[in-house]
Design a protein around this motif. Structure first.
Motif, PDB file in Angstrom:
ATOM      1  N   SER A  57       1.475   9.719  12.075  1.00 25.55           N
ATOM      2  CA  SER A  57       1.910  10.599  13.163  1.00 25.55           C
ATOM      3  C   SER A  57       2.299  11.986  12.666  1.00 25.55           C
ATOM      4  CB  SER A  57       3.094   9.965  13.905  1.00 25.55           C
ATOM      5  OG  SER A  57       4.256   9.935  13.086  1.00 25.55           O
ATOM      6  N   VAL A  58       2.581  12.110  11.359  1.00 21.25           N
ATOM      7  CA  VAL A  58       2.907  13.430  10.793  1.00 21.25           C
ATOM      8  C   VAL A  58       1.833  13.866   9.794  1.00 21.25           C
ATOM      9  CG1 VAL A  58       5.390  13.270  11.181  1.00 21.25           C
ATOM     10  CG2 VAL A  58       4.416  12.324   9.085  1.00 21.25           C
ATOM     11  N   GLY A  59       0.675  13.206   9.856  1.00 24.68           N
ATOM     12  CA  GLY A  59      -0.479  13.748   9.164  1.00 24.68           C
ATOM     13  C   GLY A  59      -0.812  13.225   7.784  1.00 24.68           C
ATOM     14  N   PHE A  60      -0.299  12.074   7.377  1.00 29.62           N
ATOM     15  CA  PHE A  60      -0.700  11.564   6.060  1.00 29.62           C
ATOM     16  C   PHE A  60      -0.741  10.043   6.056  1.00 29.62           C
ATOM     17  CE2 PHE A  60       3.863  11.091   5.648  1.00 29.62           C
ATOM     18  CZ  PHE A  60       4.046  10.049   4.738  1.00 29.62           C
ATOM     19  N   ALA A  61      -1.466   9.502   5.115  1.00 34.32           N
ATOM     20  CA  ALA A  61      -1.499   8.063   4.866  1.00 34.32           C
ATOM     21  C   ALA A  61      -0.731   7.805   3.573  1.00 34.32           C
ATOM     22  CB  ALA A  61      -2.939   7.565   4.737  1.00 34.32           C
ATOM     23  N   PRO A  62       0.160   6.810   3.546  1.00 32.78           N
ATOM     24  CA  PRO A  62       0.952   6.579   2.336  1.00 32.78           C
ATOM     25  C   PRO A  62       0.063   6.175   1.159  1.00 32.78           C
ATOM     26  CG  PRO A  62       1.247   4.780   3.916  1.00 32.78           C
ATOM     27  CD  PRO A  62       0.500   5.849   4.624  1.00 32.78           C
ATOM     28  N   ARG A  63       0.363   6.775   0.014  1.00 33.62           N
ATOM     29  CA  ARG A  63      -0.369   6.464  -1.221  1.00 33.62           C
ATOM     30  C   ARG A  63       0.394   5.355  -1.940  1.00 33.62           C
ATOM     31  NH1 ARG A  63       0.136   8.646  -6.420  1.00 33.62           N
ATOM     32  NH2 ARG A  63       1.571  10.249  -5.597  1.00 33.62           N
ATOM     33  N   ILE A  64      -0.080   4.143  -1.795  1.00 34.97           N
ATOM     34  CA  ILE A  64       0.641   2.972  -2.305  1.00 34.97           C
ATOM     35  C   ILE A  64       0.244   2.737  -3.759  1.00 34.97           C
ATOM     36  CG2 ILE A  64       1.060   0.500  -1.997  1.00 34.97           C
ATOM     37  CD1 ILE A  64       0.332   0.934   0.986  1.00 34.97           C
ATOM     38  N   VAL A  65       1.245   2.744  -4.644  1.00 34.49           N
ATOM     39  CA  VAL A  65       0.986   2.554  -6.070  1.00 34.49           C
ATOM     40  C   VAL A  65       1.474   1.203  -6.572  1.00 34.49           C
ATOM     41  CG1 VAL A  65       1.079   5.036  -6.509  1.00 34.49           C
ATOM     42  CG2 VAL A  65       3.174   3.665  -6.723  1.00 34.49           C
ATOM     43  N   GLN A  66       2.320   0.531  -5.776  1.00 36.68           N
ATOM     44  CA  GLN A  66       2.864  -0.753  -6.212  1.00 36.68           C
ATOM     45  C   GLN A  66       3.160  -1.618  -4.996  1.00 36.68           C
ATOM     46  OE1 GLN A  66       3.424  -1.864  -9.525  1.00 36.68           O
ATOM     47  NE2 GLN A  66       3.600  -3.789  -8.386  1.00 36.68           N
ATOM     48  N   HIS A  67       2.777  -2.891  -5.078  1.00 44.16           N
ATOM     49  CA  HIS A  67       3.084  -3.840  -4.008  1.00 44.16           C
ATOM     50  C   HIS A  67       4.184  -4.800  -4.446  1.00 44.16           C
ATOM     51  CE1 HIS A  67      -1.094  -2.872  -2.500  1.00 44.16           C
ATOM     52  NE2 HIS A  67      -0.375  -2.789  -1.394  1.00 44.16           N
ATOM     53  N   ALA A  68       4.991  -5.245  -3.466  1.00 43.87           N
ATOM     54  CA  ALA A  68       5.997  -6.295  -3.682  1.00 43.87           C
ATOM     55  C   ALA A  68       6.180  -7.031  -2.365  1.00 43.87           C
ATOM     56  CB  ALA A  68       7.316  -5.709  -4.152  1.00 43.87           C
ATOM     57  N   VAL A  69       6.334  -8.342  -2.419  1.00 51.20           N
ATOM     58  CA  VAL A  69       6.387  -9.135  -1.195  1.00 51.20           C
ATOM     59  C   VAL A  69       7.742  -9.031  -0.505  1.00 51.20           C
ATOM     60  CG1 VAL A  69       6.266 -11.483  -0.274  1.00 51.20           C
ATOM     61  CG2 VAL A  69       4.613 -10.724  -1.995  1.00 51.20           C
TER      62      VAL A  69
END
Length: 299
Positions: free
Chosen positions: A220-232
């Motif tokens: 909604s503010v113009g970007f897609a999150p750049r995900i560098v690490q996943h955790a459950v």
């Protein structure tokens, strides 16, 4: 060798007569005439193959066979009474077992109150509480492995299938930041200021609704999150943020997780919220499901 069936009315008549030792009083207590009582006893004696009472002028006494049968007859009648009471309690939703799935973050918000109120109202119900992320909860509901789910961001109505959903609450998002991050010095953080930051987030497979909701907030503010690490788990997400691996967006209740090196800040726009819902199978005949929905609706 087949065992003879002993009808419960005959056992009841036998125990009452054994206690009264008088056909007239026993018949009155049973609410029947004396001849039908005598017929019940005669039928039971025929099944046993021996007299259960010694009859004499003005007296009735238990025979040896009658004395032997009486304890078992009483146990059978008590067992039936207990079984009927238990069946009525389960059928009315006052007893039984209820399996509840819940997302871990809800232990920080709605879950304790719901469970406390339910236990107060229905203390005889056995609760089986299972911590599960949203996607496994939905699968467990479809597979009849849990009865009710408490989860975040349920699927759209068109994808619900046989499940029903009811919103329990909504809550705002917060930014999860390393405590030494420049944005941590602010009281509120615009979502757009996170555009260049690396993100720590859970995999979409474990909670697609919330994952997509966070994507919508960023989009909604113009970007897609750049995900560098996943955790459950959220606690792990926060720990990784505190270790400097990135930032995150999380439901506001996550602020109750106290970890050194982590800061939580309100985000703008403040109208952005996430939804918590209770989920159940719409055709589930278990009356305990309706009882829990009543608690959630009034809690």
């Amino acid at each position: 060798m087949d065992r003879p069936e002993l009808p419960l009315p005959q056992l009841h008549a036998f125990t009452v007569l054994a206690e009264e030792l008088h056909f007239g009083r026993a018949a009155a207590r049973l609410g029947i005439a004396q001849p039908p009582l005598s017929q019940q006893i005669a039928r039971l004696e025929a099944k046993v193959g021996h007299p259960l009472f010694v009859r004499g002028p003005g007296r009735v006494a238990l025979s040896a066979a009658g004395r032997e049968l009486l304890p078992s007859a009483r146990r059978a009648l008590v067992g039936l009474a207990d079984g009927l009471a238990a069946a009525r309690a389960v059928g009315s939703g006052r007893a039984g077992r209820l399996r509840i799935g819940f997302s871990a973050s809800l232990a920080l918000t709605v879950l304790p109150g719901v469970l406390r109120t339910f236990r107060e109202r229905f203390p005889a119900v056995e609760l089986d509480i299972r911590e599960m992320t949203t996607a496994p909860q939905l699968a467990a509901l479809y597979e009849d492995a849990v009865d009710v789910g408490l989860l975040r961001e349920p699927p759209p109505a068109g994808e619900a299938g046989s499940l029903g959903f009811r919103t329990v609450l909504t809550e705002p998002f917060v930014a999860v930041l390393p405590s030494d991050h420049p944005l941590a010095a602010r009281r509120t953080v615009g979502v757009g200021t996170l555009a260049e930051e690396p993100f720590v987030l859970f995999p979409r497979a474990v909670g697609p609704g919330l994952y997509d909701r966070i994507g919508e907030v960023c989009g909604s503010v113009g970007f897609a999150p750049r995900i560098v690490q996943h955790a459950v788990e959220w606690q792990t997400v926060c720990a990784l943020v505190g270790a400097g691996l990135g930032v995150s967006l999380a439901p506001a209740s996550i602020r109750r997780i106290r970890l050194r090196g982590v800061a939580f800040r309100a985000v703008e726009p403040g109208t952005v919220r996430t939804r918590v819902a209770v989920a159940w199978r719409r055709d589930d005949p278990n009356p305990l499901v309706a009882r829990l929905l009543e608690v959630v609706g009034t809690g």
